[in-house]
Scaffold this motif. Structure first.
Motif: not given
Lengths: 229, 369
Positions: A146-147, A149-150, A154, A156-157, A159-160, A162-163, B260-261, B277-278, B280-282, B298-300
């Motif tokens: 859902l994230e 698709v949403g 929208a 935007r990137r 929020n998935v 990778t850690y 690196s956990c 974390e941003d 938005s609703s569907l 974390s890498l990011r």
């Protein structure tokens, strides 16, 4: 009135579990149907709307000559293509065949091996066509689907993260099963996304979300040394 | 002024806190560890339990007495209360483009069983979040109505090194009440108040004035805890030592073991890294911004426009250790480490920061010999 984006769901070699997680959205399914026109989703409806499609979700791996052709057709009719699940992102459990002689396996499994037309390997979608986003998991987590698709809707990137799964355990306050009980747990090398499901029930992570970022840098002996400590 | 509370009356203290409207949170045994969770009564405390810790290993064990606080520290720290894993910062709706700050119902909370090293960790996070130009409102609101019941440490684990950093095992300030659990003779607690709120609660308790013997016994408990961990970490020169060894080959050696956990940072009572974390609703009608725990492993976390400043485990481990033990001092005036040993116990790869610093020190001495 602007047209709703169209969604298509495609299946290759897989168990259907990932596309079922879309149907499993239950509470959010109406919102999904409100946000997109579900144009091609044979698991849900035999009504098919013609392409091209704004968003294609692709489940499964490429294992047959027919698959290898069809994925190019899917890519051609898809504006954005997201591969979902371990099969589509890595080749899946059926990729184990790569370590064996195909003929041996086919004759061991099938009564009439001559009916089988298959490739020697089972490979990820991204090995065949450009993929816009890969969503890991076996099966994928519906919240992440859902994230994605949403986020696409929208612009935007997603929020998935990778850690590691460890981050989710710690946020949830789940005591580390590896350190406190010596259970074998692949959490430190596995990508988050499940919500630390197995450790929440006192079990070690068995890695169904696949490798985390830079997992090839994780020294297996260093992780294995923790098991049973 | 110190008072003595019978161990059997510990529940009266918890009741007095609850009567004042505090949610009472403290140690209790759950899922095979001593966690911090809400307490209903003194029976929830881990009496008779201790923890055995080694690098990458933690186990509960039975004590041969019925001590309430006879363990070192568990995997949780109080940052879970003060800097929760996920906080909603604001949400917005397309309807008139309204942005609302999140209204949180901050409930006054009593932390029971706060170790002196944890008092030090709270003081460190106070500096990070409350001092300076950019005070954090959410942290400030959570912190404002906290009642701290410290318990001096009588059972340090093999990983504890607070005495090397001056953060324990005795509690000197920063608490409302400080308890010392005494076993010799009657099972009792020495209770000292460190604030007017502490005085008020203390006045509600069925205590007697402390005798000289009580004070001496309490001193012995703390002294024994300090002796048990003497010499485990040389803190004096660590700032300069690390900063002049930024290119040490030892960072590569650590990186070979480090997974690196991020476990070390997440169990650390002072590590504060988060990301926003941003979502938005569907239907695109609402959006929200949350602050969630992250980790510099974390890498990011080090990803920014144009690239990533810490693309390897070596770079991330070095960043964490040098910040914790060296540049934290330049930034906030103290070490970022309180010597609780959590990062050692909860590291799946059993990496021990004391051993890593010692290895760098040895290499440094060799290079300058």
């Amino acid at each position: 009135m602007t047209r709703k984006p169209t969604l298509a769901v495609w299946k290759f070699s897989s168990c259907d579990g990932c596309q079922l997680s879309l149907l499993d959205c239950e509470d959010e399914l109406l919102a999904v149907a409100g946000a997109v026109e579900i144009a091609y989703f044979l698991e849900a409806s035999s009504a098919v709307a013609r392409g091209p499609y704004d968003l294609s979700l692709v489940e499964g791996s490429i294992t047959t000559p027919h698959d290898a052709e069809r994925i190019h057709q899917v890519r051609r009719v898809s504006k954005t293509l997201v591969s979902i699940g371990a099969c589509a992102t890595t080749g899946g459990i059926q990729a184990l065949r790569s370590a064996h002689r195909l003929g041996d396996l086919v004759s061991a499994v099938y009564a009439r091996p001559e009916y089988i037309s298959t490739l020697r390997t089972s490979t990820a979608i991204a090995d065949h066509v450009p993929v816009d986003f890969e969503l890991q998991g076996c099966p994928i987590a519906k919240a992440q689907l859902l994230e994605v698709v949403g986020a696409l809707l929208a612009g935007r990137r997603a929020n998935v993260p990778t850690y590691s799964v460890c981050v989710e355990c710690k946020r949830a306050g789940v005591p580390c099963v590896l350190v406190s009980r010596g259970l074998p747990c692949l959490g430190p090398a596995t990508q988050a996304g499940c919500g630390a499901l197995c450790p929440s029930y006192g079990r070690g992570c068995f890695g169904c979300f696949g490798p985390k970022e830079q997992a090839s840098d994780v020294e297996a002996p260093s992780l294995a040394s923790a098991f049973g400590r | 002024m110190a008072e003595v509370l019978a161990a059997a009356d510990l529940g009266v203290l918890l009741g007095a806190l609850r009567a004042r409207g505090y949610r009472v949170v403290g140690p209790r045994v759950a899922a095979g560890v001593i966690q911090y969770a809400e307490l209903d009564d003194a029976g929830d405390l881990p009496h008779g339990w201790t923890d055995e810790q080694a690098p990458g290993r933690y186990r509960l064990a039975r004590r041969d007495d019925d001590a309430y606080f006879g363990y070192a520290v568990g995997p949780h720290s109080w940052k879970r209360e003060l800097l929760p894993p996920r906080v909603r910062l604001w949400q917005a709706s397309r309807d008139g483009l309204a942005v609302e700050e999140e209204e949180t119902d901050y409930q006054p909370t009593a932390f029971v069983g706060v170790r002196p090293c944890e008092l030090a960790a709270i003081a460190i996070q106070d500096r990070v979040f409350l001092d300076g130009r950019f005070a954090d409102r959410d942290y400030a609101a959570r912190r404002a109505d906290v009642f701290l019941v410290a318990v001096e440490c009588g059972s340090p684990s093999s990983l504890c090194f607070c005495s090397s950093l001056g953060t324990g095992p005795g509690a000197t300030d920063g608490f409302d009440l400080a308890l010392t659990e005494l076993h010799a003779g009657e099972h009792r607690f020495l209770v000292r108040s460190g604030s007017s709120a502490g005085n008020a609660v203390l006045a509600d308790l069925p205590t007697r004035p402390a005798a000289r013997a009580d004070l001496e016994t309490a001193e012995q408990v703390v002294e024994a805890a300090a002796r048990a961990q003497a010499g485990r970490f040389a803190a004096e020169d660590v700032h300069d030592l690390l900063l002049r060894n930024l290119e040490s080959p030892h960072w590569d050696a650590v990186a070979e073991r480090c997974l690196s956990c991020g476990n070390c940072t997440l169990v650390c009572p002072t590590c504060f890294c988060t990301h926003v974390e941003d979502t938005s609703s569907l239907d695109g009608e609402t959006a929200a911004r949350d602050r969630v725990w992250d980790t510099c492993f974390s890498l990011r976390y080090a990803e920014m426009h144009g690239g990533n400043t810490r693309p390897t485990t070596r770079a991330r481990y070095r960043q964490w250790l040098t910040h914790k033990l060296a540049t934290w001092e330049d930034q906030f005036g103290t070490s970022g480490c309180v010597g609780c040993g959590r990062c050692i116990a909860w590291c799946p790869a059993a990496i021990d920061i004391r051993a890593e610093v010692a290895a760098i020190r040895q290499e440094d001495a060799h290079a300058h010999a």
